[in-house]
Motif scaffolding. Sequence first.
Motif, PDB file in Angstrom:
ATOM      1  N   VAL A  35      -5.576   5.506  -2.456  1.00 33.20           N
ATOM      2  CA  VAL A  35      -5.223   4.380  -1.577  1.00 33.20           C
ATOM      3  C   VAL A  35      -3.709   4.195  -1.565  1.00 33.20           C
ATOM      4  O   VAL A  35      -3.099   4.010  -0.506  1.00 33.20           O
ATOM      5  CB  VAL A  35      -5.937   3.078  -2.013  1.00 33.20           C
ATOM      6  CG1 VAL A  35      -5.419   1.877  -1.216  1.00 33.20           C
ATOM      7  CG2 VAL A  35      -7.452   3.203  -1.852  1.00 33.20           C
ATOM      8  N   GLN A  36      -3.069   4.272  -2.718  1.00 34.39           N
ATOM      9  CA  GLN A  36      -1.615   4.092  -2.796  1.00 34.39           C
ATOM     10  C   GLN A  36      -0.874   5.201  -2.054  1.00 34.39           C
ATOM     11  O   GLN A  36       0.117   4.938  -1.369  1.00 34.39           O
ATOM     12  CB  GLN A  36      -1.161   4.021  -4.256  1.00 34.39           C
ATOM     13  CG  GLN A  36       0.296   3.656  -4.426  1.00 34.39           C
ATOM     14  CD  GLN A  36       0.649   2.286  -3.844  1.00 34.39           C
ATOM     15  OE1 GLN A  36      -0.175   1.385  -3.765  1.00 34.39           O
ATOM     16  NE2 GLN A  36       1.870   2.131  -3.420  1.00 34.39           N
ATOM     17  N   ALA A  37      -1.349   6.437  -2.168  1.00 33.97           N
ATOM     18  CA  ALA A  37      -0.731   7.539  -1.418  1.00 33.97           C
ATOM     19  C   ALA A  37      -0.851   7.278   0.079  1.00 33.97           C
ATOM     20  O   ALA A  37       0.114   7.465   0.831  1.00 33.97           O
ATOM     21  CB  ALA A  37      -1.391   8.864  -1.788  1.00 33.97           C
ATOM     22  N   GLY A  38      -2.016   6.821   0.521  1.00 33.30           N
ATOM     23  CA  GLY A  38      -2.190   6.476   1.928  1.00 33.30           C
ATOM     24  C   GLY A  38      -1.283   5.338   2.353  1.00 33.30           C
ATOM     25  O   GLY A  38      -0.680   5.367   3.428  1.00 33.30           O
ATOM     26  N   LYS A  39      -1.167   4.316   1.502  1.00 32.82           N
ATOM     27  CA  LYS A  39      -0.300   3.180   1.824  1.00 32.82           C
ATOM     28  C   LYS A  39       1.141   3.643   2.010  1.00 32.82           C
ATOM     29  O   LYS A  39       1.827   3.208   2.938  1.00 32.82           O
ATOM     30  CB  LYS A  39      -0.380   2.111   0.731  1.00 32.82           C
ATOM     31  CG  LYS A  39       0.475   0.897   1.039  1.00 32.82           C
ATOM     32  CD  LYS A  39       0.317  -0.189  -0.002  1.00 32.82           C
ATOM     33  CE  LYS A  39       1.215  -1.369   0.319  1.00 32.82           C
ATOM     34  NZ  LYS A  39       1.079  -2.448  -0.653  1.00 32.82           N
ATOM     35  N   GLN A  40       1.600   4.538   1.158  1.00 30.70           N
ATOM     36  CA  GLN A  40       2.965   5.052   1.296  1.00 30.70           C
ATOM     37  C   GLN A  40       3.128   5.804   2.609  1.00 30.70           C
ATOM     38  O   GLN A  40       4.163   5.713   3.264  1.00 30.70           O
ATOM     39  CB  GLN A  40       3.336   5.930   0.099  1.00 30.70           C
ATOM     40  CG  GLN A  40       3.454   5.154  -1.202  1.00 30.70           C
ATOM     41  CD  GLN A  40       4.382   3.961  -1.084  1.00 30.70           C
ATOM     42  OE1 GLN A  40       5.508   4.052  -0.630  1.00 30.70           O
ATOM     43  NE2 GLN A  40       3.878   2.794  -1.490  1.00 30.70           N
ATOM     44  N   ARG A  41       2.084   6.533   3.016  1.00 31.89           N
ATOM     45  CA  ARG A  41       2.133   7.210   4.317  1.00 31.89           C
ATOM     46  C   ARG A  41       2.220   6.173   5.435  1.00 31.89           C
ATOM     47  O   ARG A  41       2.997   6.313   6.386  1.00 31.89           O
ATOM     48  CB  ARG A  41       0.902   8.105   4.508  1.00 31.89           C
ATOM     49  CG  ARG A  41       0.753   8.690   5.893  1.00 31.89           C
ATOM     50  CD  ARG A  41       1.943   9.569   6.277  1.00 31.89           C
ATOM     51  NE  ARG A  41       1.756  10.103   7.620  1.00 31.89           N
ATOM     52  CZ  ARG A  41       2.695  10.079   8.551  1.00 31.89           C
ATOM     53  NH1 ARG A  41       3.896   9.597   8.300  1.00 31.89           N
ATOM     54  NH2 ARG A  41       2.454  10.577   9.742  1.00 31.89           N
ATOM     55  N   GLY A  42       1.426   5.116   5.353  1.00 38.27           N
ATOM     56  CA  GLY A  42       1.475   4.056   6.357  1.00 38.27           C
ATOM     57  C   GLY A  42       2.837   3.399   6.428  1.00 38.27           C
ATOM     58  O   GLY A  42       3.361   3.141   7.517  1.00 38.27           O
ATOM     59  N   LEU A  43       3.429   3.131   5.265  1.00 41.45           N
ATOM     60  CA  LEU A  43       4.762   2.519   5.235  1.00 41.45           C
ATOM     61  C   LEU A  43       5.831   3.454   5.792  1.00 41.45           C
ATOM     62  O   LEU A  43       6.852   2.999   6.306  1.00 41.45           O
ATOM     63  CB  LEU A  43       5.115   2.092   3.801  1.00 41.45           C
ATOM     64  CG  LEU A  43       4.303   0.919   3.251  1.00 41.45           C
ATOM     65  CD1 LEU A  43       4.571   0.748   1.757  1.00 41.45           C
ATOM     66  CD2 LEU A  43       4.590  -0.362   4.012  1.00 41.45           C
ATOM     67  N   SER A  44       5.585   4.773   5.712  1.00 44.09           N
ATOM     68  CA  SER A  44       6.563   5.731   6.237  1.00 44.09           C
ATOM     69  C   SER A  44       6.615   5.726   7.764  1.00 44.09           C
ATOM     70  O   SER A  44       7.486   6.351   8.356  1.00 44.09           O
ATOM     71  CB  SER A  44       6.254   7.143   5.725  1.00 44.09           C
ATOM     72  OG  SER A  44       5.158   7.708   6.433  1.00 44.09           O
ATOM     73  N   LEU A  45       5.704   5.006   8.396  1.00 40.24           N
ATOM     74  CA  LEU A  45       5.679   4.927   9.853  1.00 40.24           C
ATOM     75  C   LEU A  45       6.590   3.829  10.396  1.00 40.24           C
ATOM     76  O   LEU A  45       6.541   3.510  11.586  1.00 40.24           O
ATOM     77  CB  LEU A  45       4.244   4.678  10.333  1.00 40.24           C
ATOM     78  CG  LEU A  45       3.206   5.703   9.891  1.00 40.24           C
ATOM     79  CD1 LEU A  45       1.820   5.268  10.349  1.00 40.24           C
ATOM     80  CD2 LEU A  45       3.549   7.082  10.401  1.00 40.24           C
ATOM     81  N   ALA A  46       7.451   3.267   9.550  1.00 43.76           N
ATOM     82  CA  ALA A  46       8.276   2.115   9.922  1.00 43.76           C
ATOM     83  C   ALA A  46       9.051   2.329  11.217  1.00 43.76           C
ATOM     84  O   ALA A  46       9.050   1.452  12.095  1.00 43.76           O
ATOM     85  CB  ALA A  46       9.239   1.754   8.790  1.00 43.76           C
ATOM     86  N   ASP A  47       9.705   3.454  11.380  1.00 44.19           N
ATOM     87  CA  ASP A  47      10.496   3.691  12.591  1.00 44.19           C
ATOM     88  C   ASP A  47       9.622   3.712  13.838  1.00 44.19           C
ATOM     89  O   ASP A  47      10.003   3.194  14.890  1.00 44.19           O
ATOM     90  CB  ASP A  47      11.275   5.004  12.492  1.00 44.19           C
ATOM     91  CG  ASP A  47      12.449   4.905  11.534  1.00 44.19           C
ATOM     92  OD1 ASP A  47      12.872   3.778  11.218  1.00 44.19           O
ATOM     93  OD2 ASP A  47      12.940   5.963  11.107  1.00 44.19           O
ATOM     94  N   MET A  48       8.447   4.311  13.736  1.00 42.98           N
ATOM     95  CA  MET A  48       7.559   4.422  14.891  1.00 42.98           C
ATOM     96  C   MET A  48       6.905   3.087  15.251  1.00 42.98           C
ATOM     97  O   MET A  48       6.573   2.843  16.397  1.00 42.98           O
ATOM     98  CB  MET A  48       6.501   5.474  14.624  1.00 42.98           C
ATOM     99  CG  MET A  48       7.073   6.879  14.594  1.00 42.98           C
ATOM    100  SD  MET A  48       5.915   8.028  13.887  1.00 42.98           S
ATOM    101  CE  MET A  48       6.830   8.533  12.450  1.00 42.98           C
ATOM    102  N   LEU A  49       6.711   2.222  14.233  1.00 42.08           N
ATOM    103  CA  LEU A  49       6.035   0.947  14.470  1.00 42.08           C
ATOM    104  C   LEU A  49       6.998  -0.201  14.753  1.00 42.08           C
ATOM    105  O   LEU A  49       6.569  -1.308  15.048  1.00 42.08           O
ATOM    106  CB  LEU A  49       5.151   0.593  13.265  1.00 42.08           C
ATOM    107  CG  LEU A  49       3.964   1.525  13.060  1.00 42.08           C
ATOM    108  CD1 LEU A  49       3.261   1.211  11.747  1.00 42.08           C
ATOM    109  CD2 LEU A  49       3.001   1.440  14.225  1.00 42.08           C
TER     110      LEU A  49
END
Length: 149
Positions: A35-49
């Motif tokens: 879950v934490q690895a996925g969360k970090q991937r989600g947070l890496s979308l900052a520029d796109m979001l």
Amino acid sequence: MAEVTRPQLGAFMSAECFRYLRHWAEETAGRGLIVQAGKQRGLSLADMLKGNSVDDLPAATRVLDKVLGKEGTRLCIVDAVTKTANGFQVRVSESACSTGMKTDAPNCAFTLGVFIGAMELICKQRLTAHETDCVATGHSQCVYELEVL
């Protein structure tokens, strides 16, 4: 993360390889790590979001689907992101986490984490989440319920 430099194979690998990696990492270290690895991937979308908000969830859904779906990394197809009384509901299909899996309990820890991180960026609040429906358990979609902490 570093830029992908695979001139012939590109940035993507098979869902089958991902399934083994995710399953055995979870089996060895527990669901929290995934879950934490996925969360970090989600947070890496900052520029796109950037610029997406809870006031326009259909637009956020389109951006998430573009990044994570067929035109993007192919993690899943983002069918809908909607507001609920306590937070958000995310509905996806063709999740890499559930592909080829048959389980008794929801199975998509990595994808769940991706949406925790991405939706925290959009709503600017901390979230907790759980998966209520999963393709691996026989449902037609994976459904994630995210609640504001």
